[in-house]
Design a protein around this motif. Structure first.
Motif, short mmCIF file in Angstrom:
data_model
loop_
_atom_site.label_atom_id
_atom_site.label_comp_id
_atom_site.label_asym_id
_atom_site.label_seq_id
_atom_site.Cartn_x
_atom_site.Cartn_y
_atom_site.Cartn_z
N PRO A 648 0.82 -1.23 0.00
CA PRO A 648 0.00 0.00 0.00
C PRO A 648 0.85 1.28 0.00
O PRO A 648 0.51 2.26 -0.64
CB PRO A 648 -0.83 -0.14 1.27
CG PRO A 648 -0.95 -1.61 1.47
CD PRO A 648 0.38 -2.19 1.03
N GLN A 649 2.00 1.25 0.72
CA GLN A 649 2.87 2.43 0.75
C GLN A 649 3.48 2.69 -0.62
O GLN A 649 3.58 3.83 -1.07
CB GLN A 649 3.98 2.22 1.79
CG GLN A 649 4.94 3.40 1.92
CD GLN A 649 4.24 4.65 2.39
OE1 GLN A 649 3.39 4.58 3.29
NE2 GLN A 649 4.55 5.79 1.80
N ASP A 650 3.85 1.55 -1.31
CA ASP A 650 4.39 1.72 -2.66
C ASP A 650 3.37 2.33 -3.59
O ASP A 650 3.70 3.21 -4.43
CB ASP A 650 4.86 0.37 -3.21
CG ASP A 650 6.06 -0.17 -2.46
OD1 ASP A 650 6.80 0.66 -1.88
OD2 ASP A 650 6.24 -1.40 -2.45
N ARG A 651 2.13 1.88 -3.50
CA ARG A 651 1.08 2.42 -4.37
C ARG A 651 0.87 3.91 -4.08
O ARG A 651 0.71 4.72 -5.00
CB ARG A 651 -0.23 1.64 -4.16
CG ARG A 651 -0.21 0.24 -4.75
CD ARG A 651 -1.54 -0.46 -4.53
NE ARG A 651 -1.55 -1.73 -5.22
CZ ARG A 651 -1.86 -1.88 -6.50
NH1 ARG A 651 -2.20 -0.82 -7.22
NH2 ARG A 651 -1.84 -3.08 -7.07
N ASP A 652 0.85 4.27 -2.79
CA ASP A 652 0.67 5.69 -2.46
C ASP A 652 1.82 6.54 -3.00
O ASP A 652 1.61 7.64 -3.51
CB ASP A 652 0.58 5.85 -0.93
CG ASP A 652 -0.71 5.29 -0.36
OD1 ASP A 652 -1.67 5.10 -1.15
OD2 ASP A 652 -0.77 5.06 0.86
N LEU A 654 3.71 5.89 -5.65
CA LEU A 654 3.59 6.00 -7.11
C LEU A 654 2.49 6.97 -7.51
O LEU A 654 2.64 7.76 -8.45
CB LEU A 654 3.34 4.62 -7.72
CG LEU A 654 4.52 3.64 -7.67
CD1 LEU A 654 4.08 2.24 -8.12
CD2 LEU A 654 5.66 4.13 -8.56
N LEU A 655 1.36 6.89 -6.78
CA LEU A 655 0.26 7.83 -7.09
C LEU A 655 0.67 9.27 -6.79
O LEU A 655 0.32 10.19 -7.54
CB LEU A 655 -0.98 7.45 -6.28
CG LEU A 655 -1.68 6.16 -6.72
CD1 LEU A 655 -2.79 5.79 -5.72
CD2 LEU A 655 -2.29 6.33 -8.12
N GLU A 656 1.41 9.45 -5.71
CA GLU A 656 1.87 10.81 -5.37
C GLU A 656 2.83 11.33 -6.43
O GLU A 656 2.79 12.51 -6.83
CB GLU A 656 2.54 10.79 -4.01
CG GLU A 656 2.99 12.18 -3.54
CD GLU A 656 3.62 12.14 -2.16
OE1 GLU A 656 4.07 13.21 -1.71
OE2 GLU A 656 3.67 11.05 -1.54
N ASP A 663 0.85 17.85 -11.85
CA ASP A 663 0.77 19.26 -11.46
C ASP A 663 1.89 20.07 -12.10
O ASP A 663 1.68 21.20 -12.58
CB ASP A 663 0.86 19.39 -9.93
CG ASP A 663 -0.38 18.85 -9.23
OD1 ASP A 663 -1.43 18.75 -9.90
OD2 ASP A 663 -0.30 18.55 -8.02
N ARG A 664 3.11 19.50 -12.13
CA ARG A 664 4.23 20.23 -12.73
C ARG A 664 4.02 20.39 -14.22
O ARG A 664 4.31 21.45 -14.79
CB ARG A 664 5.53 19.49 -12.45
CG ARG A 664 6.77 20.33 -12.77
CD ARG A 664 8.00 19.72 -12.21
NE ARG A 664 8.33 18.47 -12.87
CZ ARG A 664 9.31 17.66 -12.48
NH1 ARG A 664 10.00 17.94 -11.39
NH2 ARG A 664 9.59 16.55 -13.14
N LEU A 665 3.51 19.35 -14.86
CA LEU A 665 3.23 19.43 -16.28
C LEU A 665 2.17 20.50 -16.56
O LEU A 665 2.30 21.29 -17.51
CB LEU A 665 2.77 18.07 -16.79
CG LEU A 665 2.42 17.99 -18.29
CD1 LEU A 665 3.66 18.30 -19.13
CD2 LEU A 665 1.88 16.61 -18.63
N ASN A 666 1.14 20.53 -15.72
CA ASN A 666 0.09 21.54 -15.89
C ASN A 666 0.64 22.95 -15.73
O ASN A 666 0.30 23.86 -16.49
CB ASN A 666 -1.03 21.28 -14.88
CG ASN A 666 -2.21 22.23 -15.08
OD1 ASN A 666 -2.84 22.23 -16.12
ND2 ASN A 666 -2.49 23.03 -14.06
N GLN A 667 1.54 23.13 -14.72
CA GLN A 667 2.13 24.46 -14.52
C GLN A 667 3.01 24.86 -15.70
O GLN A 667 3.00 26.01 -16.14
CB GLN A 667 2.94 24.45 -13.22
CG GLN A 667 3.55 25.82 -12.89
CD GLN A 667 4.39 25.79 -11.62
OE1 GLN A 667 4.62 24.73 -11.07
NE2 GLN A 667 4.83 26.95 -11.19
#
Length: 845
Positions: A648-652, A654-656, A663-667
């Motif tokens: 579960p920590q790995d999934r979190d 990767l999602l983060e 967000d960086r791409l959008n900026q």
């Protein structure tokens, strides 16, 4: 291919040898080198001073040319960021590329290389003679003032005369065998104090020039009494020299030192009666004296002398006016108060000095004006003599006391009056005087001697009076007309000479040229009309009011070409003035063409900049946009993989990672789009009254808690801005400051304050700061300062922020934070209470 931008010039100015200019220049070289600039010492003279010589260590020094001069070609070939060239005033030895070192510096700057140099106040061309008066020796090597005044920065290296003498006494500047001679001759304390004052005044004047530009750019009209300005009013009479000397003494006692072009201004008010500016011999002497005392001469047109004088004084922010006592006889005061009394009454906060002189009450009448033959005053006097003198003389001769005077004497006396009338008033008064004298001789005087009223003698007397009066009047009229023509020719020659000088200099802008036309020809306004499609007219440029908006509104119209006309409003010009006006019109066409060529060049530079933006954009897309996309793809691929066991920590994690990359791409995409809009002028802000206390908190979203401290008072004036664009601009700057903040325990400070009609928002960080070169580059698109790694952005944040602020008629400038760091200053226009409704300029997005 774009032209190479001219290198900047920084000058360290000293008031005497040994004050430390070379030391300061080399210290600046080390500072710039520490920020990564490539620094080259082209020429440095240490004079054996150990502290100065030590600064050469660690700097790259260019060997001298075989002639012993600086090797300019080799310096340019190295293409450094900065060149240090000591002693700008030096003369090069034979065989050098240029005869003087300042010419070498100009060549280096033309190659786009910045230069740091030194010069002493004694070597400025305009102050050479003043230095000779102070020290007794005239420096042979000089530098043009225009070069020094045009420098990007001039820093005064200062030390007290006592400190400089101590350095000499301790042997830091001169060998022991020269100490006594130096201290007793050139380095006398009085000499040093005078030279220091000269340098301080020159530097202060340059600061005032910068202040004047700032006031003009920010439309500040309130008088700031930073220094006294003395205006002396000249009439063209002989008393002018006394007034100028008196005004110079007033200026010398005022704040800021002795007379100077910004201290002492002379103004001559001339009537709006055609070509102005025909100087009398007295006026020419006064203008020479004014130039010797460091003042400037100005000529303005006005029918009301007190009003014109006060308007000029307020326009130059004068604090004192010097006037001469009136030359009018006492009896003339029954006609009204003098100019001095009216100026003193209406001067307001300007002090007025009335100066007595030898010409007080002399009763001199003004000379006739150019181009009009006999003056109005002479004609009035002539008509008075014609109508009053003959009857008064005849009545006097009719008295019993004059019975012994015979007819011949009476005729000669009346003939004398006719001649005097002709000499003063011209032809018509002379004819009236002749007829009036003959009538009185016939009717009143002939019967007294027992002679008939009508006789051959009386007819001959009438003919003689008329003939003599006519001949004398014609001679007077011709002489007056020739004098007027000569005066007009002199005025035209002066105007054309001034115009030719401005053509050769090529530096008189179009508005200044139009203003010169209004002054020269006594017009209220001048407009340059350009024909538009459909046959109408548009005003291409204008000065004064009311402005002519079509040819039909003009009092004077000059057709320059098929699509261009010069329209003047104020009064109809005589035909004699139109020849000079045609010369001005031709110059206007040249100035307009030059202005359009400059616009075309600016547009070409803009297109070239756009091409560079597009090239950089492709480079950014190839790497910086690919990085977040790669991170997103890698994270999603790992999440979808079936052969990998993820906790579960790995999934979190990767999602983060995917979310942060998104967000960086959008900026990045937002900044790229915004930069494109700024460079294509498609940003249309909707300006309204915005409170900073509403905008600033919204810019802090996404930043760590405590990273920014806000100090924006609630009682600040609201500003003209587009809330959305301002929020984006401030957010870019604040996030940039927070990202580069080395110590999170010291938050970035955002504060605001009001200054007159402006509000400043300051973003203060305590980071590593930015060099002077970096401050110039940081607002260019696709710039990362320092060692910022690839992938942290495409370097558009500050460029977008400045672009948005400038579309809102504001400014964004960097400053050094006291104690270290960088402060970004947003300058925005404050909203007046009556303007709270706001103004619209189209949608903000």
């Amino acid at each position: 291919m774009d032209a190479v931008a001219r290198g900047k010039l920084r000058i360290y100015l000293g008031y005497a040898p040994g004050v430390g200019t070379t030391y300061s220049a080399l210290t600046e070289a080390h500072r710039r080198a520490a920020y990564g600039a490539e620094v080259l010492v082209g020429a440095a003279v240490t004079h054996g001073r150990r502290h100065t010589g030590a600064l050469l260590e660690g700097l790259s020094t260019m060997p001298l040319h075989e002639s012993g001069s600086m090797d300019v070609i080799a310096v340019i070939a190295r293409v450094p960021d900065l060149v240090v060239v000591d002693e700008l005033h030096r003369t090069n030895p034979p065989g050098a590329r240029n005869s003087t070192r300042w010419q070498d510096v100009e060549d280096i700057r033309s190659a786009g290389i910045d230069v740091v140099t030194t010069v002493g106040i004694e070597h400025l061309e305009s102050l050479n003679d003043v230095v000779e008066e102070i020290t007794g020796s005239r420096p042979e090597q000089t530098v043009p003032d225009q070069l020094v005044r045009g420098a990007s920065e001039v820093e005064l290296v200062d030390a007290s005369p006592q400190e400089l003498r101590r350095r000499i006494a301790q042997g830091d500047l001169l060998p022991p065998e020269r100490l006594d001679a130096a201290l007793s001759d050139y380095y006398r304390e009085g000499n040093l104090a005078a030279l220091r004052e000269l340098a301080l005044l020159w530097t202060a004047d340059r600061v005032e020039e910068g202040l004047a530009r700032y006031r003009g750019e920010h439309e500040i009209s309130v008088t700031w009494e930073a220094r006294e300005r003395v205006v002396v009013a000249l009439t063209g009479g002989p008393e002018g020299e006394t007034l100028i000397r008196r005004a110079a003494r007033v200026a010398a006692r005022s704040r800021g030192g002795g007379p100077h072009p910004s201290h002492l201004l002379a103004v001559h008010v001339v009537p709006p009666n055609g070509l102005t500016g025909t100087p009398t011999d007295d006026m020419l002497r006064q203008r020479r004296l004014l130039a010797e005392l460091g003042g400037t001469y100005h000529q303005v047109v006005g029918s009301d002398v007190p009003t014109a004088l006060l308007e000029f004084a307020r326009g130059v922010h004068a604090t004192q006016i010097v006037l001469g006592s009136s030359r009018r006889p006492t009896w003339q005061y029954v006609l009204g108060p003098g100019v001095g009394a009216m100026v003193a009454r209406d001067s307001g906060d300007i002090d007025v000095h009335i100066v007595t002189h030898e010409e007080v009450g002399s009763g001199r009448w003004p000379l006739s004006q150019p181009g009009r033959g006999l003056g109005e005053h002479r004609r009035v006097v002539g008509w008075s003599l014609a109508l009053l003198a003959p009857p008064l003389l005849s009545l006097t001769l009719a008295l019993p006391a004059f019975d012994n005077i015979g007819p011949a004497s009476e005729s000669l006396l009346l003939l004398f009056i006719t001649v005097a009338t002709a000499a003063v008033g011209g032809l018509r008064p002379a004819l009236v005087s002749a007829l009036w004298s003959a009538l009185l001789l016939t009717v009143l005087l002939s019967p007294l001697h027992g002679r008939p009223s009508i006789s051959v003698d009386n007819l001959l007397a009438l003919a003689a009076f008329t003939l003599v009066g006519t001949l004398v009047a014609l001679v007077v009229e011709v002489a007056a007309r020739r004098a007027a023509q000569a005066a007009r020719g002199r005025a035209e020659a002066d105007a054309v000479s001034l115009l030719a000088g401005s053509v050769l200099a090529g530096n008189e802008p179009l508005p200044a040229l139009l203003r010169r036309i209004t002054e020269t020809f006594g017009q209220r306004s001048a407009a340059l009309l350009e024909r538009v499609d459909g046959g109408g007219w548009r005003v291409a440029n204008s000065v004064g009011a009311p402005v002519c908006e079509s040819e039909e509104d003009a009092d004077v119209l000059v057709t320059i070409n098929d699509g261009l006309s010069l329209a003047l409003r104020g009064r109809v010009l005589p035909a004699a003035d139109r020849g000079v006006l045609w010369a001005f019109a031709a110059h206007i066409a040249i100035a307009l063409e030059q202005q359009r060529l400059e616009w075309d060049a600016a547009e070409a530079r803009g297109q070239a900049a756009g091409n560079r933006i597009r090239t950089a954009l492709l480079a950014a897309v190839s790497h910086d946009l690919r990085t977040p996309l790669t991170s997103i793809k890698a994270s999603l691929s790992s999440l979808r993989a079936t052969d990998i066991e993820l906790t579960p920590q790995d999934r979190d994690d990767l999602l983060e990672t995917a979310e942060e990359s998104t967000d960086r791409l959008n900026q990045l995409i937002d900044n790229l789009l915004d930069m494109s809009r700024v460079h294509t002028d498609s940003v249309r802000p909707k300006l309204r009254a915005v409170g900073l206390e509403e905008v600033v908190p919204a810019t802090l979203s996404g930043l760590p808690r405590g990273a920014v401290r806000v100090d924006v008072p609630d009682d600040l004036p609201r500003v003209h801005a587009d809330a959305g664009l301002l929020e984006r601009a401030v957010a870019n700057v604040v996030s940039n400051a927070a990202r580069h903040n080395p110590d999170p325990s010291i938050p970035v400070l955002v504060n605001a304050s009001a200054h007159g009609n402006e509000v400043q928002l300051r973003v203060v960080d305590r980071g590593p700061g930015v060099s002077d070169e970096g401050k110039q580059r940081m607002f260019e698109a696709f710039q990362r300062l320092g060692d910022a790694p690839q992938g942290t952005g495409v370097g558009l944040g500050l460029a977008v922020a400045r672009g948005f602020v400038e579309t809102m008629q504001g400014g964004l400038t960097p400053e050094d934070t006291p104690g270290g760091g960088l402060t970004m200053v947003f300058t925005l226009r404050a909203v007046e209470p009556e303007d709270e409704g706001g103004t619209g300029a189209g949608p903000g997005r």
